[in-house]
Design a protein around this motif. Structure first.
Motif, PDB file in Angstrom:
ATOM      1  N   ALA A 264      44.815  49.912  35.080  1.00 36.48           N
ATOM      2  CA  ALA A 264      46.155  49.567  35.562  1.00 36.48           C
ATOM      3  C   ALA A 264      46.111  48.835  36.896  1.00 36.48           C
ATOM      4  O   ALA A 264      46.891  47.907  37.130  1.00 36.48           O
ATOM      5  N   ALA A 265      45.194  49.217  37.777  1.00 38.90           N
ATOM      6  CA  ALA A 265      45.107  48.563  39.089  1.00 38.90           C
ATOM      7  C   ALA A 265      44.668  47.110  38.946  1.00 38.90           C
ATOM      8  O   ALA A 265      45.197  46.226  39.617  1.00 38.90           O
ATOM      9  N   ALA A 266      43.721  46.844  38.066  1.00 42.54           N
ATOM     10  CA  ALA A 266      43.248  45.474  37.852  1.00 42.54           C
ATOM     11  C   ALA A 266      44.343  44.620  37.208  1.00 42.54           C
ATOM     12  O   ALA A 266      44.545  43.466  37.595  1.00 42.54           O
ATOM     13  N   VAL A 267      45.045  45.190  36.246  1.00 39.75           N
ATOM     14  CA  VAL A 267      46.134  44.468  35.590  1.00 39.75           C
ATOM     15  C   VAL A 267      47.230  44.153  36.607  1.00 39.75           C
ATOM     16  O   VAL A 267      47.737  43.031  36.672  1.00 39.75           O
ATOM     17  N   GLN A 268      47.576  45.141  37.435  1.00 41.39           N
ATOM     18  CA  GLN A 268      48.617  44.945  38.439  1.00 41.39           C
ATOM     19  C   GLN A 268      48.197  43.881  39.451  1.00 41.39           C
ATOM     20  O   GLN A 268      49.000  43.033  39.838  1.00 41.39           O
ATOM     21  N   ALA A 269      46.942  43.902  39.882  1.00 43.07           N
ATOM     22  CA  ALA A 269      46.457  42.926  40.864  1.00 43.07           C
ATOM     23  C   ALA A 269      46.518  41.514  40.294  1.00 43.07           C
ATOM     24  O   ALA A 269      46.947  40.577  40.978  1.00 43.07           O
ATOM     25  N   LEU A 270      46.112  41.350  39.047  1.00 47.78           N
ATOM     26  CA  LEU A 270      46.158  40.024  38.439  1.00 47.78           C
ATOM     27  C   LEU A 270      47.607  39.592  38.212  1.00 47.78           C
ATOM     28  O   LEU A 270      47.940  38.423  38.414  1.00 47.78           O
ATOM     29  N   ALA A 271      48.453  40.522  37.825  1.00 48.51           N
ATOM     30  CA  ALA A 271      49.873  40.207  37.636  1.00 48.51           C
ATOM     31  C   ALA A 271      50.474  39.696  38.942  1.00 48.51           C
ATOM     32  O   ALA A 271      51.195  38.699  38.949  1.00 48.51           O
ATOM     33  N   LYS A 272      50.144  40.355  40.031  1.00 45.40           N
ATOM     34  CA  LYS A 272      50.666  39.925  41.333  1.00 45.40           C
ATOM     35  C   LYS A 272      50.130  38.535  41.681  1.00 45.40           C
ATOM     36  O   LYS A 272      50.882  37.664  42.119  1.00 45.40           O
ATOM     37  N   LYS A 273      48.846  38.325  41.458  1.00 41.47           N
ATOM     38  CA  LYS A 273      48.225  37.038  41.780  1.00 41.47           C
ATOM     39  C   LYS A 273      48.837  35.898  40.967  1.00 41.47           C
ATOM     40  O   LYS A 273      49.033  34.798  41.485  1.00 41.47           O
ATOM     41  N   LEU A 274      49.166  36.174  39.709  1.00 42.81           N
ATOM     42  CA  LEU A 274      49.668  35.127  38.814  1.00 42.81           C
ATOM     43  C   LEU A 274      51.196  35.130  38.712  1.00 42.81           C
ATOM     44  O   LEU A 274      51.753  34.384  37.903  1.00 42.81           O
ATOM     45  N   ASP A 275      51.849  35.951  39.527  1.00 40.09           N
ATOM     46  CA  ASP A 275      53.310  36.052  39.511  1.00 40.09           C
ATOM     47  C   ASP A 275      53.802  36.345  38.097  1.00 40.09           C
ATOM     48  O   ASP A 275      54.640  35.629  37.538  1.00 40.09           O
TER      49      ASP A 275
ATOM     50  N   THR B 251      38.980  37.586  41.061  1.00 41.69           N
ATOM     51  CA  THR B 251      39.038  37.822  39.622  1.00 41.69           C
ATOM     52  C   THR B 251      38.558  36.621  38.819  1.00 41.69           C
ATOM     53  O   THR B 251      38.551  36.667  37.601  1.00 41.69           O
ATOM     54  N   THR B 252      38.137  35.555  39.476  1.00 44.34           N
ATOM     55  CA  THR B 252      37.771  34.345  38.743  1.00 44.34           C
ATOM     56  C   THR B 252      36.468  34.493  37.970  1.00 44.34           C
ATOM     57  O   THR B 252      36.281  33.830  36.973  1.00 44.34           O
ATOM     58  N   SER B 253      35.568  35.344  38.418  1.00 44.21           N
ATOM     59  CA  SER B 253      34.280  35.468  37.751  1.00 44.21           C
ATOM     60  C   SER B 253      34.142  36.799  37.033  1.00 44.21           C
ATOM     61  O   SER B 253      33.052  37.174  36.634  1.00 44.21           O
ATOM     62  N   GLN B 254      35.216  37.509  36.869  1.00 41.40           N
ATOM     63  CA  GLN B 254      35.190  38.809  36.229  1.00 41.40           C
ATOM     64  C   GLN B 254      35.984  38.769  34.939  1.00 41.40           C
ATOM     65  O   GLN B 254      36.576  37.761  34.587  1.00 41.40           O
ATOM     66  N   THR B 255      35.995  39.913  34.277  1.00 42.05           N
ATOM     67  CA  THR B 255      36.910  40.091  33.167  1.00 42.05           C
ATOM     68  C   THR B 255      37.858  41.218  33.540  1.00 42.05           C
ATOM     69  O   THR B 255      37.535  42.067  34.369  1.00 42.05           O
ATOM     70  N   ILE B 256      39.019  41.209  32.955  1.00 43.55           N
ATOM     71  CA  ILE B 256      40.034  42.202  33.254  1.00 43.55           C
ATOM     72  C   ILE B 256      40.068  43.223  32.130  1.00 43.55           C
ATOM     73  O   ILE B 256      40.176  42.866  30.958  1.00 43.55           O
ATOM     74  N   ASP B 257      39.977  44.489  32.500  1.00 44.64           N
ATOM     75  CA  ASP B 257      40.072  45.586  31.544  1.00 44.64           C
ATOM     76  C   ASP B 257      41.547  45.951  31.415  1.00 44.64           C
ATOM     77  O   ASP B 257      42.166  46.393  32.382  1.00 44.64           O
TER      78      ASP B 257
END
Length: 67
Positions: free
Chosen positions: A16-27, A6-12
């Protein structure tokens, strides 16, 4: 590109899947990610800095607790 990178992308915020994945990564919670997107935009690095800043205490808070 690795979809988990996710470092070179933007989050939509609508993905929901992208938000959840980033949430998990960032605790963080998905709600915290969505709030951060509204505050600083969709770049994961900016979101991470925003979340870290909102979790840290100020020097005044740290010194006040010692008195």
């Amino acid at each position: 590109m690795n979809p988990q990178d996710t470092t070179s992308q933007t989050i939509d915020a609508g993905d929901a899947a992208a938000v959840q994945a980033l949430a998990k990564k960032l605790d963080a919670t998905p709600e915290q990610i969505e709030e951060a997107i509204r505050a600083v935009g969709p770049k994961p690095a900016d979101i991470e800095l925003h979340l870290k800043g909102s979790r840290s205490s100020s020097n005044a808070e740290r010194t006040a607790s010692k008195t």
